[in-house]
Design a protein around this motif. Structure first.
Motif, PDB file in Angstrom:
ATOM      1  N   LEU A  88      29.802 -20.655  33.514  1.00  0.00           N
ATOM      2  CA  LEU A  88      29.355 -20.426  32.151  1.00  0.00           C
ATOM      3  C   LEU A  88      29.094 -18.942  31.943  1.00  0.00           C
ATOM      4  N   PRO A  89      29.682 -18.341  30.922  1.00  0.00           N
ATOM      5  CA  PRO A  89      29.445 -16.914  30.676  1.00  0.00           C
ATOM      6  C   PRO A  89      28.042 -16.681  30.135  1.00  0.00           C
ATOM      7  N   LYS A  90      27.503 -15.474  30.392  1.00  0.00           N
ATOM      8  CA  LYS A  90      26.173 -15.137  29.897  1.00  0.00           C
ATOM      9  C   LYS A  90      26.173 -14.931  28.391  1.00  0.00           C
ATOM     10  N   SER A  91      27.290 -14.527  27.847  1.00  0.00           N
ATOM     11  CA  SER A  91      27.407 -14.332  26.400  1.00  0.00           C
ATOM     12  C   SER A  91      28.801 -14.749  25.955  1.00  0.00           C
ATOM     13  N   THR A 104      24.847 -21.415  12.795  1.00  0.00           N
ATOM     14  CA  THR A 104      23.381 -21.326  12.802  1.00  0.00           C
ATOM     15  C   THR A 104      22.823 -21.521  11.396  1.00  0.00           C
ATOM     16  N   THR A 105      23.426 -20.862  10.423  1.00  0.00           N
ATOM     17  CA  THR A 105      22.967 -20.998   9.034  1.00  0.00           C
ATOM     18  C   THR A 105      23.097 -22.437   8.555  1.00  0.00           C
ATOM     19  N   PHE A 106      24.207 -23.093   8.928  1.00  0.00           N
ATOM     20  CA  PHE A 106      24.415 -24.485   8.518  1.00  0.00           C
ATOM     21  C   PHE A 106      23.339 -25.400   9.099  1.00  0.00           C
ATOM     22  N   ILE A 107      23.068 -25.279  10.406  1.00  0.00           N
ATOM     23  CA  ILE A 107      22.095 -26.169  11.046  1.00  0.00           C
ATOM     24  C   ILE A 107      20.690 -25.901  10.526  1.00  0.00           C
ATOM     25  N   ALA A 153      26.336 -22.694  22.375  1.00  0.00           N
ATOM     26  CA  ALA A 153      25.565 -21.442  22.460  1.00  0.00           C
ATOM     27  C   ALA A 153      24.555 -21.363  21.320  1.00  0.00           C
ATOM     28  N   VAL A 154      24.954 -21.796  20.132  1.00  0.00           N
ATOM     29  CA  VAL A 154      24.023 -21.826  19.002  1.00  0.00           C
ATOM     30  C   VAL A 154      22.867 -22.779  19.279  1.00  0.00           C
ATOM     31  N   MET A 155      23.177 -23.925  19.864  1.00  0.00           N
ATOM     32  CA  MET A 155      22.121 -24.902  20.158  1.00  0.00           C
ATOM     33  C   MET A 155      21.140 -24.349  21.188  1.00  0.00           C
TER      34      MET A 155
END
Length: 595
Positions: A211-214, A226-229, A259-261
């Motif tokens: 898994l990448p760090k970013s 992010t805005t939607f959730i 990643a957003v979660m």
């Protein structure tokens, strides 16, 4: 058990106290000795059903526990005694094994308040329990017998964890290691003493499983998600919503959502947004589309039922607001990857899932991910209308983005020549723009370079001069190996009709977004390709023979049995392999526009 004498209170056992939340159970992950002489251990906590957000349900057994994803450092003095936490099959055979025996079938996520079967977690676990540092292993040779006696501990009833010792418990300074990573085999000295070279580090970090760090190059898309959730869960009434995410494979759709979660979980813990539960489902793991009802219900309740009963319960949960408990009243984000695999003949599964968010106060937010852009338009009007207009497209990566993704993975690892990375990025961007393919090529190039260096060093009286890096020649060799594999050579040397057949498979897959098709649909596509480009359509019988021959070569996967027109077909290799093999065909130059 005889009733206690009158006038005397019944003495509660450790089991009774554990099931009443007066004690706690934990699995000992590791043990160490602090500088002040006290012993501490890493605890992996268990909880009782009453401590979950859903509370105790009718299906919960009296001795049932849930394993959590919560850990803590606890002093050894808090341990009362040993107990046994078993899987269902072991628990069934241990009915007469004593008082301290408990059942555990699910892991409970304390952040997202969802359940997952432990057997599924362990099947996907690829961690080899290796020590993080050589010093951890060298310091494991503590002769103290008291520490060694704890090796077989499974879980223990504990008092509430006391505050960490100021000397070292949380700062982790000055430890004397005892047992680190209990149950793991000790790695031999000659293996532990070997320090990884830069090329070996690059090989490890380029693995797809790492898994990448970013996640670079997807900042805009992640901000939209992010805005939607946040907009969905922060509404006063929290009306249900739906977001459809599409894009070709390997463009970071699923990783961006996850990643957003992860970022939002930090905000939930900080109290900046209200708690909600999160359920992730992959359509590839479902035995049938209808099975998704059981998976959703199991994730929300920790109980396994048939899909018909699960559908009934979920309809009640998302429709009857008055009967919903306080714990069930929190918003729920449902992520469905490979959404197109839920399409059935009557499309009832997709209709039910997309109908739940339309219910008043359902508090269900659905995020669907698929490869095809126009999936909503191919569904029935009653379903496409519920999918709404909120869509997010993930376009293929260009070579600069692929180059940035690779360099981000290799941050701090100096193993590649810069032109080699650019060369790999341009090659992949020209074919598909799939980041996974770019990482695979670079990882294979690192393996080839590592083999070359070790072979050079093994020659007597020779040494590798200068700094050894992965060169452009290594990347080119990896590309030739990957794109000139035997199955690609078979495609290139196949007949004209076979090439048209394969091109039609790729075109049909891009058009529908489905990984499989039927022979009659493919025959219609082949007929259209031939008519549009001046080729003679060979007829259904000849086309069936071509399909059977490609199936014998394992280029295609064909449904067993004599299905004729309704026989299901699927490519056995990625579609970009077919595109690479056929795009430069001299006898059929027009194939390139369909690939």
């Amino acid at each position: 058990m005889p009733p206690p004498p009158k006038g005397k209170k019944r003495v509660r056992t450790a089991k009774d106290k554990l099931l009443d939340s007066d004690l706690w159970a934990a699995h000992i992950e590791s043990i160490w000795k602090e500088v002040d002489g006290t012993y501490w251990f890493r605890a992996h906590w268990y909880i009782i059903p009453e401590e979950t957000a859903a509370g105790r349900q009718p299906h919960n057994l009296r001795r049932e526990l849930y394993r959590t994803n919560d850990f803590a450092d606890v002093e050894m003095e808090s341990v009362i005694r040993h107990c046994y936490v078993m899987y269902p099959k072991e628990f069934e055979k241990a009915r007469n094994e004593g008082d301290d025996v408990f059942l555990c079938e699910y892991e409970y996520d304390i952040h997202w308040h969802s359940f997952k079967r432990i057997s599924e977690i362990e099947d996907n676990d690829v961690d080899d329990d290796e020590a993080e540092k050589d010093g951890d292993w060298n310091s494991c040779e503590d002769p103290d017998s008291d520490v060694e006696d704890e090796r077989e501990n499974q879980s223990n009833p504990l008092t509430r964890p006391s505050p960490a010792h100021p000397l070292a418990a949380n700062s982790r300074k000055g430890r004397i290691f005892g047992l680190q990573k209990i149950g793991a085999k000790k790695i031999p000295e000659h293996v532990r003493s070997h320090k990884l070279t830069e090329i070996e580090k690059a090989n490890a970090t380029l693995l797809l499983a790492t898994l990448p760090k970013s996640l670079p190059c997807r900042t805009k898309e992640m901000e939209e998600i992010t805005t939607f959730i946040k907009g969905a869960i922060c509404e006063d009434q929290c009306l249900g919503r739906y977001l459809y995410i599409h894009g070709v494979p390997g463009t970071g759709k699923t990783m961006s959502v996850l990643a957003v979660m992860r970022n939002l979980r930090c905000e939930v813990d900080a109290g900046s947004i209200k708690p909600y539960c999160f359920v992730e489902i992959n359509g590839l793991k479902l035995a049938s589309p209808e099975n998704i009802y059981s998976v959703i219900y199991e994730a929300l309740t920790g109980h396994r039922v048939g899909w018909k009963k699960a559908l009934q319960s979920l309809n009640e949960r998302f429709s009857n607001v008055t009967e919903r408990s306080k714990e069930d009243d929190r918003p729920c984000v449902l992520l469905i990857d490979e959404l197109d695999l839920l399409v059935t003949r009557n499309q009832a599964v997709l209709y039910n899932i997309l109908d739940w968010p339309t219910k008043p106060n359902s508090k269900l937010i659905v995020i669907g991910i698929a490869n095809t852009m126009d999936l909503p338009e191919k569904l029935l009007p009653r379903i496409s209308s519920r999918m709404g207009i909120q869509r997010l497209c993930f376009g293929p990566y260009n070579y600069r983005q692929l180059q940035e993704i690779i360099l981000t993975r290799l941050n701090g690892v100096d193993a590649f020549e810069k032109p080699a990375i650019e060369f790999a990025s341009r090659k992949v961007a020209a074919v598909s723009g799939d980041a996974r393919r770019a990482l695979e090529i670079c990882r294979r190039a690192a393996e080839l370079a590592d083999y070359r260096v070790k072979k050079l060093l093994s020659i007597p009286n020779s040494a590798a001069a200068g700094k050894m890096l992965v060169r452009m020649a290594d990347v080119e060799a990896a590309i030739q190996e990957m794109f000139q594999a035997p199955h690609i050579q078979v495609m290139r040397s196949s007949s004209t009709l076979s090439k048209i057949f394969l091109a039609a498979m790729v075109y049909e897959g891009h058009r529908t977004g489905m990984s499989e098709t039927t022979f009659d649909k493919l025959a219609i596509t082949v007929s259209c390709l031939c008519t549009s480009n001046g080729e003679k359509f060979p007829g259904w019988d000849m086309l069936l023979k071509v399909g059977c021959k490609l199936g014998e070569c394992r280029i295609l996967l064909c449904e067993p049995g004599v299905k004729h027109k309704l026989q299901k077909l699927q490519l056995n290799f990625p579609s970009d392999d077919v595109s690479f093999a056929l795009k430069d065909s001299k006898e059929l130059p027009w194939l390139a526009k369909y690939l």
